[in-house]
Design a protein around this motif. Structure first.
Motif, PDB file in Angstrom:
ATOM      1  N   LEU A   1       9.905 139.576  35.272  1.00  0.00           N
ATOM      2  CA  LEU A   1      11.038 140.230  35.639  1.00  0.00           C
ATOM      3  C   LEU A   1      11.616 140.450  36.785  1.00  0.00           C
ATOM      4  N   SER A   2      10.742 140.161  37.852  1.00  0.00           N
ATOM      5  CA  SER A   2      11.460 139.990  39.187  1.00  0.00           C
ATOM      6  C   SER A   2      11.995 138.612  39.580  1.00  0.00           C
ATOM      7  N   GLN A   3      11.314 137.781  38.896  1.00  0.00           N
ATOM      8  CA  GLN A   3      11.901 136.245  38.954  1.00  0.00           C
ATOM      9  C   GLN A   3      13.123 136.153  38.164  1.00  0.00           C
ATOM     10  N   PHE A   4      13.240 136.667  37.183  1.00  0.00           N
ATOM     11  CA  PHE A   4      14.559 136.505  36.643  1.00  0.00           C
ATOM     12  C   PHE A   4      15.073 138.144  36.154  1.00  0.00           C
ATOM     13  N   PRO A   5      15.811 138.510  37.289  1.00  0.00           N
ATOM     14  CA  PRO A   5      16.055 140.134  37.302  1.00  0.00           C
ATOM     15  C   PRO A   5      17.022 140.607  36.068  1.00  0.00           C
TER      16      PRO A   5
ATOM     17  N   GLN B   1      16.632 141.014  21.979  1.00  0.00           N
ATOM     18  CA  GLN B   1      17.191 139.890  22.899  1.00  0.00           C
ATOM     19  C   GLN B   1      15.998 138.945  23.135  1.00  0.00           C
ATOM     20  N   TRP B   2      14.723 139.394  23.351  1.00  0.00           N
ATOM     21  CA  TRP B   2      13.757 138.328  23.917  1.00  0.00           C
ATOM     22  C   TRP B   2      13.035 137.489  22.869  1.00  0.00           C
ATOM     23  N   ALA B   3      13.450 137.553  21.641  1.00  0.00           N
ATOM     24  CA  ALA B   3      13.026 136.755  20.478  1.00  0.00           C
ATOM     25  C   ALA B   3      13.848 135.561  20.608  1.00  0.00           C
ATOM     26  N   SER B   4      14.814 135.572  21.204  1.00  0.00           N
ATOM     27  CA  SER B   4      15.762 134.190  21.190  1.00  0.00           C
ATOM     28  C   SER B   4      15.511 133.371  22.551  1.00  0.00           C
ATOM     29  N   LEU B   5      15.209 132.180  22.144  1.00  0.00           N
ATOM     30  CA  LEU B   5      14.879 131.178  23.149  1.00  0.00           C
ATOM     31  C   LEU B   5      16.137 130.790  23.834  1.00  0.00           C
ATOM     32  N   SER B   6      17.189 130.798  23.152  1.00  0.00           N
ATOM     33  CA  SER B   6      18.399 130.487  23.964  1.00  0.00           C
ATOM     34  C   SER B   6      18.973 131.640  24.924  1.00  0.00           C
ATOM     35  N   TYR B   7      18.445 132.874  24.404  1.00  0.00           N
ATOM     36  CA  TYR B   7      18.732 134.046  25.450  1.00  0.00           C
ATOM     37  C   TYR B   7      17.605 134.086  26.589  1.00  0.00           C
ATOM     38  N   LEU B   8      16.454 133.666  26.492  1.00  0.00           N
ATOM     39  CA  LEU B   8      15.644 133.545  27.544  1.00  0.00           C
ATOM     40  C   LEU B   8      16.003 132.420  28.363  1.00  0.00           C
ATOM     41  N   PHE B   9      16.570 131.382  27.829  1.00  0.00           N
ATOM     42  CA  PHE B   9      16.964 130.290  28.875  1.00  0.00           C
ATOM     43  C   PHE B   9      18.205 130.911  29.881  1.00  0.00           C
ATOM     44  N   SER B  10      18.953 131.428  29.047  1.00  0.00           N
ATOM     45  CA  SER B  10      20.397 132.008  29.858  1.00  0.00           C
ATOM     46  C   SER B  10      20.044 132.886  31.021  1.00  0.00           C
ATOM     47  N   VAL B  11      18.948 133.716  30.797  1.00  0.00           N
ATOM     48  CA  VAL B  11      18.891 134.683  31.875  1.00  0.00           C
ATOM     49  C   VAL B  11      18.101 133.997  33.262  1.00  0.00           C
ATOM     50  N   SER B  12      18.008 132.539  33.040  1.00  0.00           N
ATOM     51  CA  SER B  12      17.287 131.894  34.175  1.00  0.00           C
ATOM     52  C   SER B  12      18.148 130.787  34.796  1.00  0.00           C
ATOM     53  N   GLY B  13      18.779 130.398  33.636  1.00  0.00           N
ATOM     54  CA  GLY B  13      19.498 128.936  34.107  1.00  0.00           C
ATOM     55  C   GLY B  13      18.725 127.887  34.192  1.00  0.00           C
ATOM     56  N   PRO B  14      19.268 126.628  34.456  1.00  0.00           N
ATOM     57  CA  PRO B  14      18.560 125.310  34.495  1.00  0.00           C
ATOM     58  C   PRO B  14      17.684 125.249  35.858  1.00  0.00           C
ATOM     59  N   GLY B  15      16.636 124.574  35.788  1.00  0.00           N
ATOM     60  CA  GLY B  15      15.780 124.148  36.828  1.00  0.00           C
ATOM     61  C   GLY B  15      14.803 125.179  37.273  1.00  0.00           C
ATOM     62  N   ARG B  16      14.597 126.198  36.485  1.00  0.00           N
ATOM     63  CA  ARG B  16      13.397 127.086  37.049  1.00  0.00           C
ATOM     64  C   ARG B  16      12.225 126.763  36.925  1.00  0.00           C
ATOM     65  N   VAL B  17      11.065 127.330  37.423  1.00  0.00           N
ATOM     66  CA  VAL B  17       9.625 126.965  37.364  1.00  0.00           C
ATOM     67  C   VAL B  17       8.839 128.200  37.302  1.00  0.00           C
ATOM     68  N   VAL B  18       7.832 128.010  36.357  1.00  0.00           N
ATOM     69  CA  VAL B  18       7.137 129.347  36.081  1.00  0.00           C
ATOM     70  C   VAL B  18       5.852 128.855  36.248  1.00  0.00           C
ATOM     71  N   PRO B  19       4.684 129.939  36.549  1.00  0.00           N
ATOM     72  CA  PRO B  19       3.198 129.597  36.523  1.00  0.00           C
ATOM     73  C   PRO B  19       2.708 129.853  34.997  1.00  0.00           C
ATOM     74  N   VAL B  20       1.920 128.736  34.489  1.00  0.00           N
ATOM     75  CA  VAL B  20       1.203 129.253  33.083  1.00  0.00           C
ATOM     76  C   VAL B  20      -0.197 128.771  33.507  1.00  0.00           C
ATOM     77  N   GLU B  21      -1.047 129.334  32.385  1.00  0.00           N
ATOM     78  CA  GLU B  21      -2.513 128.839  32.486  1.00  0.00           C
ATOM     79  C   GLU B  21      -2.347 127.699  31.156  1.00  0.00           C
ATOM     80  N   VAL B  22      -3.398 127.063  31.422  1.00  0.00           N
ATOM     81  CA  VAL B  22      -3.334 125.663  30.289  1.00  0.00           C
ATOM     82  C   VAL B  22      -4.799 125.929  29.775  1.00  0.00           C
TER      83      VAL B  22
END
Length: 409
Positions: free
Chosen positions: A242-246, A177-198
């Motif tokens: 995995l806690s943010q997107f159960p 499942q996790w190689a699919s970008l559409s799946y990764l979006f589906s587990v969160s739904g729209p509007g979510r925010v995550v921390p990233v390093e730049v």
């Protein structure tokens, strides 16, 4: 259930059809609640490192602010995204998703209701595929086992050194499942925010970190997207995704070994956490975590792409040229090499262990003279599990777009 009805339940109306107490009715007045809640959020954020109670205050203030804001008539997409971002801040900053008082249920329920006001715009259906490049050579190989050792064995000598179990996680749903970008979006739904390093390396002066939308981050990994070619590297590192997107948590199977009672004679400071700590690592090809130590046993599973891991035993510490510890040094507790649970035990090397240059040999002669002969490396493929004890130096480099899970215990 509407957000107003939900607020009634959360804030303590005695019966579903009962009127709010006057104090609660005032709390749900956006004009009355926003300013004091913003003040509480700022104060709690400043003070939470010294007292866990401030984390709870931060979560409660975030929930009250959102309920007040979202309960007004005319909830549009902009307001919904603003409210979801407030709750994601509570998850990322204050640990709302792992709160013992189960505030996570409140936070996740409110987010789901807010998402109904946001149109569904999934990213492309692209799949994260590994590049066709040869596997880098290893100076010394890490032992490979056919299966995980028994946690009931009287002798646990296997826990003293790293080993690999090729294909150990091949039955995980995440592997499909996790190689699919559409799946990764589906587990969160729209509007979510995550921390990233730049940036490519958090030791660099141009490195920074920020919160961005999950959609934007996924687009940066999409090889067909223009965002994929942006100048700065975006890396989601050591985050409790995995806690943010159960739903992602349901895609993995914790190996029995994380429940073993193990000793760490080479690392006397070892103190196991109260429960298994799960972190996710997701980023593009070429991301690097510099050599550092962690105070826990680690089961590290590669899910998507490949990652090269360099390891050296604790007894090489004198030759690793760690950054000096100083109360005046910048706070690095948010970096992948710094353990936020016990930052005083974290250690980061100044040496780029993946690149031997004349400059590095001159600056760090003891490392290049003594450590490479004691070090080992391995390139993990999807499904491989790497085990290593606390106190071992380790550095990581992504050979492809990479998604990994670490389990500290």
């Amino acid at each position: 259930m509407s957000l107003v009805e939900y607020a009634r339940r959360v804030l303590g109306a005695p019966q579903p059809d009962a009127d709010f107490p006057p104090a609660v009715r005032d709390l749900l007045n956006h004009r009355h609640v926003t300013a004091p809640m913003d003040h509480f959020l700022r104060t709690a954020h400043r003070r939470m490192p010294g007292d866990p109670a401030w984390r709870m205050l931060y979560i409660d203030a975030a929930v009250l602010k959102v309920l007040a804001r979202a309960s007004l008539p005319g909830l549009d997409e902009h307001v919904a995204r603003e409210c979801i971002a407030t709750l994601d801040h509570a998850i990322v900053i204050a640990g709302a998703a792992t709160d013992d008082a189960r505030r996570d249920y409140v936070v996740h329920d409110v987010i789901k209701q807010l998402q109904s006001a946001i149109p569904w715009r999934p990213p492309s259906s692209a799949v994260l595929v590994a590049d066709s490049v040869p596997r880098p050579p290893s100076t010394n190989s890490i032992p490979a086992f056919v299966a995980l050792p028994s946690i009931f064995a009287a002798q646990k000598h296997w826990s003293r050194a790293p080993f690999v179990i090729p294909g150990c996680a091949h039955l995980w749903p995440a592997m499909h499942q996790w190689a699919s970008l559409s799946y990764l979006f589906s587990v969160s739904g729209p509007g979510r925010v995550v921390p990233v390093e730049v940036g490519d390396d958090y030791r660099s002066d141009d490195w920074s970190h920020k919160l961005i939308s999950w959609e934007e981050f996924l687009s940066s990994l999409d090889p067909s997207s223009t965002a994929h070619r942006q100048h700065h590297t975006l890396y989601l590192a050591q985050h409790s995704l995995l806690s943010q997107f159960p739903q992602l948590r349901d895609d993995i199977i914790l190996p029995d070994i994380v429940y073993a009672s193990l000793d760490a004679p080479d690392f006397p400071a070892y103190n196991p956490p109260s429960s298994v700590i799960l972190n996710a690592w997701l980023g593009p090809k070429g991301t690097i975590s510099p050599a550092h130590t962690d105070p826990f046993f680690n089961c590290y599973v590669q899910v998507v792409g490949r990652k090269t891991v360099w390891l050296a035993p604790p007894n090489v510490a004198a030759a690793m040229y760690p950054y000096p510890s100083s109360p005046l040094a910048p706070d690095r507790s948010h970096n992948p090499a710094a353990n936020a649970t016990s930052p005083l035990l974290s250690n980061t090397s100044q040496v780029d262990v993946f690149l031997e240059t004349e400059v590095s040999q001159t600056a760090f002669p003891l490392f290049w003279d003594t450590v490479p002969d004691k070090a080992s490396s391995v390139t993990l493929s999807p499904g491989d599990l790497l085990f290593f004890p606390p106190g071992w130096w380790h550095a990581m480099r992504s050979e492809d777009v990479s998604f990994s899970v670490s389990m500290w215990f």
